[in-house]
Write a protein that holds these residues in place. Structure first.
Motif, PDB file in Angstrom:
ATOM      1  N   ASN A  73       0.836  -1.233   0.168  1.00 20.20           N
ATOM      2  CA  ASN A  73       0.154   0.079   0.043  1.00 20.20           C
ATOM      3  C   ASN A  73       0.757   1.334   0.060  1.00 20.20           C
ATOM      4  O   ASN A  73       0.744   1.894   0.913  1.00 20.20           O
ATOM      5  CB  ASN A  73      -0.940  -0.055   1.227  1.00 20.20           C
ATOM      6  CG  ASN A  73      -1.985  -1.129   1.059  1.00 20.20           C
ATOM      7  OD1 ASN A  73      -2.511  -1.537   0.184  1.00 20.20           O
ATOM      8  ND2 ASN A  73      -2.245  -1.821   2.333  1.00 20.20           N
ATOM      9  N   PRO A  74       1.771   1.256  -0.982  1.00 17.58           N
ATOM     10  CA  PRO A  74       2.494   2.411  -0.975  1.00 17.58           C
ATOM     11  C   PRO A  74       1.948   4.052  -0.916  1.00 17.58           C
ATOM     12  O   PRO A  74       2.479   4.775  -0.566  1.00 17.58           O
ATOM     13  CB  PRO A  74       3.376   2.298  -2.237  1.00 17.58           C
ATOM     14  CG  PRO A  74       2.367   1.621  -3.185  1.00 17.58           C
ATOM     15  CD  PRO A  74       1.833   0.904  -2.079  1.00 17.58           C
ATOM     16  N   GLU A  81       6.286   8.464  -0.706  1.00 19.35           N
ATOM     17  CA  GLU A  81       7.071   9.208  -1.579  1.00 19.35           C
ATOM     18  C   GLU A  81       8.044   8.421  -2.522  1.00 19.35           C
ATOM     19  O   GLU A  81       8.276   8.763  -3.634  1.00 19.35           O
ATOM     20  CB  GLU A  81       8.072   9.963  -0.384  1.00 19.35           C
ATOM     21  CG  GLU A  81       9.127  10.790  -1.137  1.00 19.35           C
ATOM     22  CD  GLU A  81       9.927  11.524  -0.187  1.00 19.35           C
ATOM     23  OE1 GLU A  81      11.105  11.804  -0.580  1.00 19.35           O
ATOM     24  OE2 GLU A  81       9.721  11.732   0.845  1.00 19.35           O
ATOM     25  N   ARG A  82       8.343   7.116  -1.940  1.00 19.18           N
ATOM     26  CA  ARG A  82       9.115   6.259  -2.765  1.00 19.18           C
ATOM     27  C   ARG A  82       8.082   5.765  -3.881  1.00 19.18           C
ATOM     28  O   ARG A  82       8.693   5.584  -5.021  1.00 19.18           O
ATOM     29  CB  ARG A  82       9.453   4.924  -1.914  1.00 19.18           C
ATOM     30  CG  ARG A  82      10.917   4.191  -2.403  1.00 19.18           C
ATOM     31  CD  ARG A  82      11.182   3.215  -1.241  1.00 19.18           C
ATOM     32  NE  ARG A  82      10.636   1.798  -1.791  1.00 19.18           N
ATOM     33  CZ  ARG A  82      10.378   0.930  -0.828  1.00 19.18           C
ATOM     34  NH1 ARG A  82      10.758   1.102   0.334  1.00 19.18           N
ATOM     35  NH2 ARG A  82       9.827  -0.144  -1.233  1.00 19.18           N
ATOM     36  N   ALA A  83       6.747   5.440  -3.744  1.00 18.62           N
ATOM     37  CA  ALA A  83       6.081   4.988  -4.568  1.00 18.62           C
ATOM     38  C   ALA A  83       5.773   6.096  -5.783  1.00 18.62           C
ATOM     39  O   ALA A  83       5.903   5.885  -6.907  1.00 18.62           O
ATOM     40  CB  ALA A  83       4.835   4.681  -4.137  1.00 18.62           C
ATOM     41  N   ASP A  84       5.839   7.295  -5.552  1.00 20.29           N
ATOM     42  CA  ASP A  84       5.650   8.472  -6.202  1.00 20.29           C
ATOM     43  C   ASP A  84       6.796   8.779  -7.244  1.00 20.29           C
ATOM     44  O   ASP A  84       6.750   8.897  -8.445  1.00 20.29           O
ATOM     45  CB  ASP A  84       5.283   9.863  -5.461  1.00 20.29           C
ATOM     46  CG  ASP A  84       3.996   9.939  -4.806  1.00 20.29           C
ATOM     47  OD1 ASP A  84       3.082   9.261  -5.446  1.00 20.29           O
ATOM     48  OD2 ASP A  84       3.858  10.663  -4.040  1.00 20.29           O
ATOM     49  N   LYS A  85       8.009   8.484  -6.568  1.00 18.46           N
ATOM     50  CA  LYS A  85       9.138   8.528  -7.369  1.00 18.46           C
ATOM     51  C   LYS A  85       9.433   7.327  -8.296  1.00 18.46           C
ATOM     52  O   LYS A  85       9.669   7.673  -9.634  1.00 18.46           O
ATOM     53  CB  LYS A  85      10.491   8.442  -6.498  1.00 18.46           C
ATOM     54  CG  LYS A  85      10.743   9.640  -5.818  1.00 18.46           C
ATOM     55  CD  LYS A  85      12.053   9.624  -4.725  1.00 18.46           C
ATOM     56  CE  LYS A  85      12.189  10.840  -4.121  1.00 18.46           C
ATOM     57  NZ  LYS A  85      13.370  10.571  -3.048  1.00 18.46           N
ATOM     58  N   PHE A  90       9.308   5.376 -14.032  1.00 16.92           N
ATOM     59  CA  PHE A  90       8.654   4.513 -14.787  1.00 16.92           C
ATOM     60  C   PHE A  90       7.576   4.930 -15.860  1.00 16.92           C
ATOM     61  O   PHE A  90       7.080   4.445 -16.436  1.00 16.92           O
ATOM     62  CB  PHE A  90       8.174   3.273 -14.056  1.00 16.92           C
ATOM     63  CG  PHE A  90       9.096   2.420 -13.694  1.00 16.92           C
ATOM     64  CD1 PHE A  90      10.180   1.705 -14.298  1.00 16.92           C
ATOM     65  CD2 PHE A  90       9.262   2.073 -12.160  1.00 16.92           C
ATOM     66  CE1 PHE A  90      11.299   0.965 -13.770  1.00 16.92           C
ATOM     67  CE2 PHE A  90      10.504   1.620 -11.580  1.00 16.92           C
ATOM     68  CZ  PHE A  90      11.300   1.038 -12.467  1.00 16.92           C
ATOM     69  N   GLY A  91       7.040   6.319 -15.562  1.00  8.66           N
ATOM     70  CA  GLY A  91       6.253   6.921 -16.388  1.00  8.66           C
ATOM     71  C   GLY A  91       4.870   6.256 -16.090  1.00  8.66           C
ATOM     72  O   GLY A  91       3.890   6.406 -17.091  1.00  8.66           O
ATOM     73  N   TRP A  92       4.569   5.849 -14.858  1.00  7.26           N
ATOM     74  CA  TRP A  92       3.069   5.153 -14.654  1.00  7.26           C
ATOM     75  C   TRP A  92       2.221   6.363 -14.245  1.00  7.26           C
ATOM     76  O   TRP A  92       2.203   7.224 -13.594  1.00  7.26           O
ATOM     77  CB  TRP A  92       3.114   4.261 -13.603  1.00  7.26           C
ATOM     78  CG  TRP A  92       4.005   2.958 -14.202  1.00  7.26           C
ATOM     79  CD1 TRP A  92       4.267   2.544 -15.378  1.00  7.26           C
ATOM     80  CD2 TRP A  92       4.613   1.901 -13.187  1.00  7.26           C
ATOM     81  NE1 TRP A  92       5.111   1.562 -15.385  1.00  7.26           N
ATOM     82  CE2 TRP A  92       5.432   1.081 -14.085  1.00  7.26           C
ATOM     83  CE3 TRP A  92       4.824   1.982 -11.717  1.00  7.26           C
ATOM     84  CZ2 TRP A  92       6.292   0.122 -13.442  1.00  7.26           C
ATOM     85  CZ3 TRP A  92       5.728   1.040 -11.196  1.00  7.26           C
ATOM     86  CH2 TRP A  92       6.430   0.053 -12.235  1.00  7.26           C
TER      87      TRP A  92
END
Length: 92
Positions: A73-74, A81-85, A90-92
């Motif tokens: 659940n990032p 913050e890590r998930a947003d980066k 990766f351009g998701w």
């Protein structure tokens, strides 16, 4: 598709052995597919943390298995913050 969450490295040898047996392979069979001796394969199966990621990945492909990395659940927790980066990278 079945999922086998691995939370600790100690779980991996048991899972690798079970996957190999499910595939109907002996250690010798799996070793031949991997390009190593049965002794090397036995060591890899007992101590997967001591092998390279490339070799472990090749073994998982032989066992018709894939790796899924799942960040818990990032978007809702301390990993946001890590998930947003990662999304941006990766351009998701």
């Amino acid at each position: 598709m079945s999922h086998f969450p691995v939370q600790t490295i100690e779980q991996l040898p048991v899972l690798l052995r079970a996957l190999r047996k499910e595939a109907g392979l002996t250690q010798e069979d799996a070793a031949k597919h991997l390009g190593v001796t049965q002794q090397v394969f036995s060591s890899l199966e007992r101590h997967p943390e001591k092998t390279s990621v490339a070799r472990l990945y090749k073994l998982l492909r032989i066992l018709n298995t894939s790796i899924i990395l799942d960040v818990n659940n990032p978007k809702d927790g301390p990993n946001k913050e890590r998930a947003d980066k990662a999304d941006k990278y990766f351009g998701w």
